[in-house]
Design a protein around this motif. Structure first.
Motif, short mmCIF file in Angstrom:
data_model
loop_
_atom_site.label_atom_id
_atom_site.label_comp_id
_atom_site.label_asym_id
_atom_site.label_seq_id
_atom_site.Cartn_x
_atom_site.Cartn_y
_atom_site.Cartn_z
N LEU A 141 74.74 -26.97 -90.36
CA LEU A 141 73.45 -26.55 -89.83
C LEU A 141 72.31 -27.11 -90.68
O LEU A 141 71.28 -27.55 -90.15
CB LEU A 141 73.38 -25.02 -89.78
CG LEU A 141 72.08 -24.43 -89.21
CD1 LEU A 141 71.89 -24.84 -87.75
CD2 LEU A 141 72.08 -22.91 -89.34
N GLU A 142 72.49 -27.11 -91.98
CA GLU A 142 71.46 -27.62 -92.88
C GLU A 142 71.17 -29.09 -92.58
O GLU A 142 69.99 -29.50 -92.49
CB GLU A 142 71.91 -27.46 -94.33
CG GLU A 142 70.89 -27.91 -95.35
CD GLU A 142 71.40 -27.79 -96.78
OE1 GLU A 142 70.63 -28.16 -97.70
OE2 GLU A 142 72.55 -27.37 -96.98
N PHE A 143 72.22 -29.91 -92.42
CA PHE A 143 72.00 -31.33 -92.15
C PHE A 143 71.38 -31.53 -90.77
O PHE A 143 70.54 -32.43 -90.58
CB PHE A 143 73.30 -32.11 -92.27
CG PHE A 143 73.11 -33.60 -92.34
CD1 PHE A 143 72.79 -34.21 -93.54
CD2 PHE A 143 73.21 -34.38 -91.20
CE1 PHE A 143 72.57 -35.59 -93.60
CE2 PHE A 143 73.01 -35.75 -91.25
CZ PHE A 143 72.69 -36.36 -92.46
N SER A 144 71.78 -30.70 -89.80
CA SER A 144 71.17 -30.78 -88.46
C SER A 144 69.67 -30.60 -88.55
O SER A 144 68.89 -31.37 -87.96
CB SER A 144 71.76 -29.69 -87.54
OG SER A 144 73.14 -29.83 -87.36
N MET A 145 69.24 -29.57 -89.30
CA MET A 145 67.82 -29.28 -89.41
C MET A 145 67.07 -30.38 -90.16
O MET A 145 65.95 -30.74 -89.81
CB MET A 145 67.61 -27.93 -90.10
CG MET A 145 68.16 -26.75 -89.31
SD MET A 145 67.40 -26.63 -87.67
CE MET A 145 68.64 -25.68 -86.78
N ARG A 205 64.47 -21.73 -95.05
CA ARG A 205 63.98 -23.05 -95.44
C ARG A 205 63.37 -23.84 -94.29
O ARG A 205 62.44 -24.62 -94.49
CB ARG A 205 65.12 -23.87 -96.05
CG ARG A 205 65.52 -23.45 -97.45
CD ARG A 205 66.71 -24.25 -97.95
NE ARG A 205 66.49 -25.69 -97.82
CZ ARG A 205 67.46 -26.59 -97.95
NH1 ARG A 205 68.70 -26.19 -98.20
NH2 ARG A 205 67.20 -27.87 -97.85
N PHE A 206 63.89 -23.65 -93.06
CA PHE A 206 63.52 -24.56 -91.99
C PHE A 206 62.73 -23.94 -90.84
O PHE A 206 62.09 -24.68 -90.09
CB PHE A 206 64.78 -25.24 -91.42
CG PHE A 206 65.42 -26.22 -92.36
CD1 PHE A 206 64.95 -27.52 -92.45
CD2 PHE A 206 66.49 -25.85 -93.16
CE1 PHE A 206 65.52 -28.44 -93.31
CE2 PHE A 206 67.07 -26.75 -94.04
CZ PHE A 206 66.59 -28.05 -94.11
N ASP A 221 62.52 -25.77 -80.41
CA ASP A 221 63.84 -25.25 -80.04
C ASP A 221 64.75 -25.16 -81.25
O ASP A 221 65.47 -24.17 -81.43
CB ASP A 221 64.47 -26.15 -78.98
CG ASP A 221 65.91 -25.76 -78.66
OD1 ASP A 221 66.11 -24.70 -78.04
OD2 ASP A 221 66.83 -26.49 -79.06
N ALA A 222 64.69 -26.16 -82.13
CA ALA A 222 65.52 -26.15 -83.33
C ALA A 222 65.09 -25.01 -84.26
O ALA A 222 65.94 -24.37 -84.89
CB ALA A 222 65.42 -27.49 -84.06
N ALA A 223 63.80 -24.76 -84.35
CA ALA A 223 63.31 -23.65 -85.17
C ALA A 223 63.84 -22.32 -84.65
O ALA A 223 64.30 -21.47 -85.43
CB ALA A 223 61.78 -23.64 -85.19
#
Length: 410
Positions: free
Chosen positions: A225-229, A274-275, A293-295
C-alpha cells in the motif's frame, strides 16, 4: 458541539460508503482485452522468504515451468534472516539463493530494498521486476501478461489475487470471499474507470527503470500500500491485470490470521497518516480524481475504525433506548444506511458467482459476518499500537502444487 461533530462524522462515513457502493457498479463488466506482444521483456523474479523450507520448493518448481522463454527470466529467492533450510532448498532447485542477515531491519520491505540494490550490481539487468511470497503459486501465463502490460506502457502492475487453500477452514474461506469481492468490486471498477489500482503484496510487477529512478523506499508493515501511494503521488498509476492469477496461502487458524491482520492494520494507520492529506490536497489542486480516490482508499482503516464505533452505538441504543442523546444519522434516514449495508453484503455471493468460486466455498458465507466483526477488536488494538513497527512472520506449511489445485477446482 459534540453533537455536530458526530453528525459530520456520520455524514462523511455515509458519503464514503455510498461512493464505494457506486464504484461497484463499474465492476460488473470485465476490463477490455489488452494488446498481445511476443515475449521480449526480461524479468528478475524475486521471492521473499523467511524460514519457508516447507513451501518454497513448490513455488520454485511452479516458476520454472512458466510458459515464457526460460532465457528471459531468472529466479531469485531472498532468504531473509533464515535459520532453516530455505537457502539450501533454493540452491538445490538450481535458482539464486540471496542470503540476507540483518536482525535489526526485519520485514519484507527491508528485504526487497536490499535485494534491489544487490540486483543493480549484477552484470545482467532486467526490464521488469516481479515479486512473490514463498507460499504462492502462479498461473503458467503470468509472465506473458506482464510482458504485454509492460509493452503497453504500464509501469506498476498487480495481478489477480486468489486463495491457494480456500476450503481448509472457515478462516481461509473468509479470506477467499474477501479476495473475490476485492478483485471484482474494488480493483476491476478502478481499471474500468481509469483510476489507480492498488498493490496486494504479491503478484506484483515493476518496470526496472521506475525502481531505479525512485527506489523502493517502502519499509512499513504494508509495503504494498505504501508503494502504491508513492506512485500515485508521483503521477504513476498502478494497473491491474485481471487475466492472470497468483494464489496466496492464507493462515488456517483464527489466531494466526488475527496476528497477520493486526500487522496489516497497524501499517494501514501509518500509511493513512502519511498520505491521506497530501494526496487529497494534491488531487483537489490538480483536479485529479485519481489522487482523491487514492486518498479515500488510504483512509479506509479510519473509515472502518469510526464506522465500527458508530455501529456499536447503534446497537447500544437499540438495547438501551435513551442511553445516548447524540443525533445519529440512522435516526434521520435508516432506509439509506440499511440499503448500503445490505447491498454490500449481497455483493459478496454475487462476486463469488461472477468469479466462478468453488461451490464448497459458499458455505463460509454463514460465518463471514463473524470474520468481519473480528476486525473490530483488531482495528481498535491496532489504533492504539500503530507505532509498533515490529514485523511478525506468518508461518506457511500447506504444500500444494498447481496440479493439485486443478484437481480441486474440477
Amino acid at each position: 458541539m459534540l453533537d455536530k461533530t458526530m453528525l459530520i462524522l456520520q455524514l462523511c462515513l455515509a458519503f464514503i460508503g455510498a461512493y464505494q457502493l457506486l464504484l461497484t457498479f463499474f465492476g460488473w463488466y470485465r476490463p477490455k482485452n489488452k494488446p498481445q506482444f511476443p515475449p521480449q521483456k526480461t524479468f528478475a523474479v524475486l521471492v521473499a522468504a523467511h524460514n519457508e523450507e516447507q513451501v518454497v520448493g513448490a513455488l520454485i518448481e511452479n516458476l520454472k515451468s512458466l510458459e515464457y522463454p526460460k532465457e528471459l527470466y531468472d529466479i531469485f529467492v531472498i532468504c531473509d534472516n533464515c535459520t532453516d533450510r530455505t537457502a539450501d532448498i533454493t540452491r538445490n532447485h538450481g535458482v539464486y539463493a540471496m542470503e540476507r542477515h540483518n536482525p535489526n531491519l526485519r520485514g519484507k520491505g527491508y528485504a526487497i530494498e536490499w535485494m534491489l540494490k544487490e540486483l543493480w550490481k549484477r552484470e545482467r539487468q532486467y526490464d521488469g521486476i516481479v515479486m512473490f511470497d514463498a507460499d504462492n503459486l502462479v498461473s503458467p501465463d503470468f509472465l506473458i501478461h506482464m510482458n504485454n502490460d509492460l509493452c503497453s506502457g504500464s509501469r506498476v502492475i498487480q495481478a489477480y489475487l486468489d486463495t491457494k487453500n480456500p476450503n481448509d477452514s472457515w478462516v481461509t474461506g473468509s479470506f477467499a470471499i474477501s479476495y473475490f469481492y476485492a478483485n471484482r468490486f474494488v480493483q476491476t471498477p478502478r481499471t474500468n474507470l481509469g483510476l489507480a489500482n492498488f498493490l496486494g503484496g504479491t503478484g506484483m510487477c515493476f518496470e526496472s527503470g521506475l525502481l531505479k529512478q525512485i527506489g523502493w523506499g517502502a519499509t512499513s508493515l504494508v509495503e504494498d500500500l505504501e508503494f502504491s501511494m508513492r506512485c500515485i503521488q508521483l503521477g504513476i498509476k498502478p494497473t491491474y491485470n485481471y487475466d492472470t492469477k497468483v494464489y496466496d496461502e492464507k493462515p488456517l487458524t483464527f489466531t494466526a490470521s488475527a496476528k497477520q491482520r493486526l500487522r496489516w492494520m497497524q501499517g494501514h494507520f501509518e500509511v493513512a497518516k502519511r498520505f491521506f492529506f497530501p494526496l487529497l490536497w494534491q488531487g483537489i489542486k490538480e483536479g485529479s480524481w485519481v489522487k482523491i480516490d487514492a486518498a479515500i482508499y488510504s483512509a479506509n482503516v479510519y473509515n472502518f475504525f469510526f464506522g465500527s464505533i458508530l455501529t456499536i452505538l447503534l446497537w447500544i441504543r437499540a438495547i438501551m433506548p435513551g442511553w445516548a442523546n447524540s443525533s445519529l444519522l440512522f435516526d434521520i434516514n435508516p432506509i439509506f444506511l440499511n440499503t448500503i449495508s445490505i447491498a454490500i453484503y449481497v455483493l459478496l455471493p454475487l462476486s463469488m458467482l461472477i468469479e466462478k468460486a468453488n461451490g464448497k466455498t459458499y458455505k463460509y458465507l454463514i460465518l463471514y459476518p463473524l470474520f468481519m466483526l473480528s476486525w473490530w477488536p483488531i482495528t481498535f488494538y491496532a489504533f492504539f499500537t500503530q507505532n509498533n513497527k515490529q514485523w511478525s512472520h506468518t508461518e506457511h506449511t500447506r504444500v500444494i502444487r498447481m496440479d493439485e489445485m486443478k484437481k480441486q477446482a474440477s
